[in-house]
Design a protein around this motif. Structure first.
Motif, short mmCIF file in Angstrom:
data_model
loop_
_atom_site.label_atom_id
_atom_site.label_comp_id
_atom_site.label_asym_id
_atom_site.label_seq_id
_atom_site.Cartn_x
_atom_site.Cartn_y
_atom_site.Cartn_z
N TYR A 117 22.44 -12.45 19.30
CA TYR A 117 21.14 -12.94 18.83
C TYR A 117 21.33 -13.86 17.62
CZ TYR A 117 16.26 -12.70 17.25
OH TYR A 117 14.98 -13.00 16.85
N ALA A 118 22.21 -13.45 16.70
CA ALA A 118 22.46 -14.27 15.51
C ALA A 118 23.07 -15.61 15.87
CB ALA A 118 23.39 -13.51 14.55
N ILE A 149 21.99 -28.71 6.55
CA ILE A 149 23.35 -28.42 7.01
C ILE A 149 23.97 -27.31 6.16
CG2 ILE A 149 25.68 -29.36 7.18
CD1 ILE A 149 24.44 -32.02 8.01
N SER A 150 23.73 -27.34 4.84
CA SER A 150 24.24 -26.28 3.96
C SER A 150 23.63 -24.94 4.32
CB SER A 150 23.94 -26.63 2.50
OG SER A 150 24.56 -27.83 2.12
N SER A 155 23.99 -19.65 7.49
CA SER A 155 23.65 -18.86 8.68
C SER A 155 24.90 -18.54 9.49
CB SER A 155 22.65 -19.63 9.55
OG SER A 155 21.41 -19.78 8.89
N LEU A 156 25.79 -19.51 9.60
CA LEU A 156 27.03 -19.29 10.35
C LEU A 156 27.88 -18.20 9.70
CD1 LEU A 156 28.01 -22.99 11.17
CD2 LEU A 156 27.12 -21.28 12.75
N ILE A 157 27.89 -18.17 8.37
CA ILE A 157 28.64 -17.14 7.66
C ILE A 157 28.07 -15.75 7.96
CG2 ILE A 157 29.20 -16.22 5.37
CD1 ILE A 157 29.42 -19.09 4.38
N CYS A 193 16.90 -14.50 6.92
CA CYS A 193 16.47 -15.31 5.77
C CYS A 193 17.06 -16.72 5.82
CB CYS A 193 16.89 -14.63 4.47
SG CYS A 193 16.02 -13.08 4.11
N THR A 194 18.34 -16.84 6.17
CA THR A 194 18.96 -18.16 6.24
C THR A 194 18.37 -18.99 7.39
OG1 THR A 194 20.77 -17.16 7.53
CG2 THR A 194 21.13 -17.49 5.17
N THR A 195 18.02 -18.32 8.48
CA THR A 195 17.38 -19.04 9.59
C THR A 195 16.00 -19.56 9.17
OG1 THR A 195 18.53 -17.72 11.25
CG2 THR A 195 16.54 -18.85 11.95
#
Length: 308
Positions: A117-118, A149-150, A155-157, A193-195
């Motif tokens: 899902y992430a 992008i940052s 989010s990727l992390i 939160c990052t999404t």
């Protein structure tokens, strides 16, 4: 009249029966949304390859197919979980008690679904950011892209950390859900939160572009062309869909950050049933969002064609 079952067995059978009903209904709704999602991906892919630049279209379509494959994996896990609950309990020949067999369902791979899902959310963000980039191609404007992008990198992390938690869970499945540790729960919340932050930044940047174009049109009404009108409609599609997507993840943040809300969701059988149905739908919604945006935008003609 004696049934030969202990009170514990009767209570467990009731839970299994209730779970089976919920799973059947949820999987039926799951199948409907998955079919809709699959059709939308086909339509979006056709539009991309027919109307957009080939490289950009192939990039976006590849991401959409990856999201669909991840959603398919989640659906397969859901079906597998429903089947295994029956095979581990009612149809099992194990010597342990029915109640103990039922506790084995706690070790189902829910953590794997969280990781998938992430990553689906991340790929969806990449698609949306690439759509925003089409409107920020000036030399000075490209610097604005560093913000979304940052946030996407953040989010990727979190997705990598969730995958780490999932790997640890799979190694220790016999002792329970490692995904439920404080660290992993906080990472899951951080992912939401990052999404939200990434979507908010992309939506805000598109709102600014709409405001900028509206000012240009207001200063020179003669410059209003059908292309400009299409461009405004495309930007409105991004903004409106972005707001809805924000609300979707804000709901997830509020729910996961409040134990009181979590308890209220399962306070009654009806509420727990509704929450289960909603949980089955969420991965489809995450995948449908970028597909719908692509379809609506390309139905007004390609963003790239309009910008150029």
């Amino acid at each position: 009249m004696s049934t030969g079952f202990s009170d514990s067995d009767i209570a467990t059978l009731e839970r299994i029966g209730h779970d089976s009903i919920v799973n059947i209904v949820a999987l039926c709704i799951d199948a409907i949304f998955y079919t809709l999602y699959f059709i939308l991906v086909i339509i979006a892919g056709h539009m991309l390859l027919k109307r957009g630049p080939f490289k950009a279209a192939l990039f976006t379509l590849t991401l959409m197919v990856l999201m669909l494959l991840m959603d398919t994996a989640i659906c397969i896990i859901d079906v597998s979980n429903a089947i295994h609950e029956i095979t581990l309990t009612i149809t099992s020949n194990s010597d342990i008690s029915l109640a103990d067999r039922y506790t084995l369902t706690d070790n189902f791979p829910w953590a794997v679904e969280d990781a998938l899902y992430a990553w689906m959310s991340n790929l969806g963000d990449v698609i949306i950011i690439s759509r925003v980039y089409a409107f920020y191609q000036g030399e000075k404007e490209r610097w604005f892209m560093l913000l979304p992008i940052s946030l996407l990198f953040g989010s990727l992390i979190t997705s990598v950390l969730i995958s780490f938690c999932t790997a640890q869970w799979s190694e220790n499945a016999s002792i329970g859900h490692l995904i439920d540790t404080d660290f992993c729960e906080n990472v899951q919340l951080s992912s939401y939160c990052t999404t939200v932050a990434t979507t908010a930044a992309a939506t805000a940047m598109m709102s600014y572009k709409l405001w900028q174009y509206s000012r240009e049109i207001a200063h020179d009404l003669r410059s209003v062309t059908s292309g400009r009108t299409r461009l405004q409609r495309i930007m409105m599609i991004f903004i409106q869909s972005g707001v809805l997507y924000l609300l979707f993840f804000i709901e997830a943040i509020i729910t996961d950050s409040s134990s009181a809300i979590i308890q209220a969701e399962v306070a009654t059988t009806a509420k727990a049933f509704a929450c289960t149905i909603w949980t089955y739908m969420t991965s489809h919604i995450v995948g449908i969002y970028p597909a719908v945006v692509v379809i609506l935008a390309h139905s007004q003609r390609s963003c790239f064609e309009t910008v150029s």
